[in-house]
Scaffold this motif. Structure first.
Motif, mmCIF file in Angstrom:
data_model
loop_
_atom_site.group_PDB
_atom_site.id
_atom_site.type_symbol
_atom_site.label_atom_id
_atom_site.label_comp_id
_atom_site.label_asym_id
_atom_site.label_seq_id
_atom_site.Cartn_x
_atom_site.Cartn_y
_atom_site.Cartn_z
ATOM 1 N N GLN A 64 -10.422 43.988 22.228
ATOM 2 C CA GLN A 64 -10.252 45.259 21.520
ATOM 3 C C GLN A 64 -10.387 45.080 20.010
ATOM 4 N N GLU A 65 -9.799 44.030 19.482
ATOM 5 C CA GLU A 65 -9.902 43.783 18.044
ATOM 6 C C GLU A 65 -11.329 43.392 17.665
ATOM 7 N N GLY A 66 -11.957 42.566 18.488
ATOM 8 C CA GLY A 66 -13.333 42.157 18.206
ATOM 9 C C GLY A 66 -14.276 43.336 18.155
ATOM 10 N N ILE A 67 -14.188 44.227 19.140
ATOM 11 C CA ILE A 67 -15.051 45.418 19.167
ATOM 12 C C ILE A 67 -14.728 46.337 17.997
ATOM 13 N N ALA A 68 -13.453 46.519 17.701
ATOM 14 C CA ALA A 68 -13.074 47.391 16.582
ATOM 15 C C ALA A 68 -13.652 46.865 15.266
ATOM 16 N N ILE A 70 -16.301 44.818 14.871
ATOM 17 C CA ILE A 70 -17.767 44.934 14.901
ATOM 18 C C ILE A 70 -18.193 46.391 14.698
ATOM 19 N N ASN A 71 -17.439 47.320 15.259
ATOM 20 C CA ASN A 71 -17.798 48.734 15.121
ATOM 21 C C ASN A 71 -17.648 49.253 13.688
ATOM 22 N N GLU A 72 -16.927 48.532 12.861
ATOM 23 C CA GLU A 72 -16.811 48.922 11.452
ATOM 24 C C GLU A 72 -18.019 48.451 10.637
ATOM 25 N N CYS A 73 -18.859 47.644 11.242
ATOM 26 C CA CYS A 73 -20.033 47.103 10.552
ATOM 27 C C CYS A 73 -21.204 48.086 10.642
ATOM 28 N N ASP A 74 -22.196 47.868 9.776
ATOM 29 C CA ASP A 74 -23.416 48.665 9.869
ATOM 30 C C ASP A 74 -24.215 48.214 11.093
ATOM 31 N N ASN A 75 -25.217 49.009 11.461
ATOM 32 C CA ASN A 75 -25.986 48.726 12.678
ATOM 33 C C ASN A 75 -26.712 47.386 12.627
ATOM 34 N N LYS A 76 -27.146 46.973 11.444
ATOM 35 C CA LYS A 76 -27.838 45.683 11.321
ATOM 36 C C LYS A 76 -26.905 44.534 11.708
ATOM 37 N N ARG A 77 -25.678 44.591 11.208
ATOM 38 C CA ARG A 77 -24.715 43.533 11.541
ATOM 39 C C ARG A 77 -24.293 43.600 13.003
ATOM 40 N N LYS A 78 -24.101 44.811 13.508
ATOM 41 C CA LYS A 78 -23.759 44.957 14.929
ATOM 42 C C LYS A 78 -24.844 44.300 15.777
ATOM 43 N N LEU A 79 -26.088 44.656 15.499
ATOM 44 C CA LEU A 79 -27.202 44.094 16.256
ATOM 45 C C LEU A 79 -27.210 42.578 16.151
ATOM 46 N N ASN A 80 -27.005 42.072 14.963
ATOM 47 C CA ASN A 80 -26.991 40.628 14.746
ATOM 48 C C ASN A 80 -25.906 39.944 15.586
ATOM 49 N N ALA A 81 -24.731 40.545 15.647
ATOM 50 C CA ALA A 81 -23.640 39.978 16.446
ATOM 51 C C ALA A 81 -24.037 39.876 17.914
ATOM 52 N N MET A 109 -20.233 49.719 24.015
ATOM 53 C CA MET A 109 -19.106 50.155 23.185
ATOM 54 C C MET A 109 -19.473 50.211 21.703
ATOM 55 N N ALA A 110 -20.446 49.414 21.300
ATOM 56 C CA ALA A 110 -20.869 49.385 19.899
ATOM 57 C C ALA A 110 -22.029 50.353 19.640
ATOM 58 N N ASP A 111 -22.463 51.056 20.681
ATOM 59 C CA ASP A 111 -23.542 52.035 20.571
ATOM 60 C C ASP A 111 -24.835 51.401 20.055
ATOM 61 N N ILE A 112 -25.158 50.248 20.624
ATOM 62 C CA ILE A 112 -26.397 49.526 20.310
ATOM 63 C C ILE A 112 -27.259 49.547 21.568
#
Length: 127
Positions: A64-68, A70-81, A109-112
């Protein structure tokens, strides 16, 4: 909290769960984690915080903390993760069903888009 630290901790939490999903942590996964830490310039202080937190939290809390984070990041960082996670899931030579489930659910969950992860991963060198 700064966004770089959020990204790094979120990435580490999700990677920790992925590496442990099949119940076996092999040397290729450990080496890949070191390479990810180097590539993402994760400081020893952030890594120590991560190690402390995974000892005191349950897997559900880590997720839950990991997703939260990552979800605060921009889409580029989300994708990179998720590209890191995708590549890491292949590093031990087999992809366990629990790894697939974690990866797919986390991406959702990250909408990627999964296809975006696969495309970006195909351009990245293996660990």
């Amino acid at each position: 909290m700064d966004s770089n630290k959020d990204y790094q901790l979120g990435l580490l939490y999700l990677i920790h769960l992925l590496i442990n999903a099949d119940g076996v942590v092999n040397s290729n996964e450990e080496k890949a984690l070191v390479k990810i830490r180097e590539k993402e310039k994760i400081s020893p202080n952030v890594y120590e915080e991560f190690l402390h937190n995974i000892k005191t939290k349950k897997p559900k809390e880590i997720y839950q903390e990991g997703i939260a984070l990552i979800n605060e990041c921009d889409n580029k960082r989300k994708l990179n993760a998720f590209v890191h996670m995708y590549k890491l899931s292949e590093v031990d030579g087999s992809v366990h069903v629990k790894e697939v489930r974690l990866l797919l659910y986390s991406i959702k969950m990250a909408d990627i888009e999964f296809n975006d992860v696969v495309e970006a991963a195909s351009k990245m060198k293996s660990y």
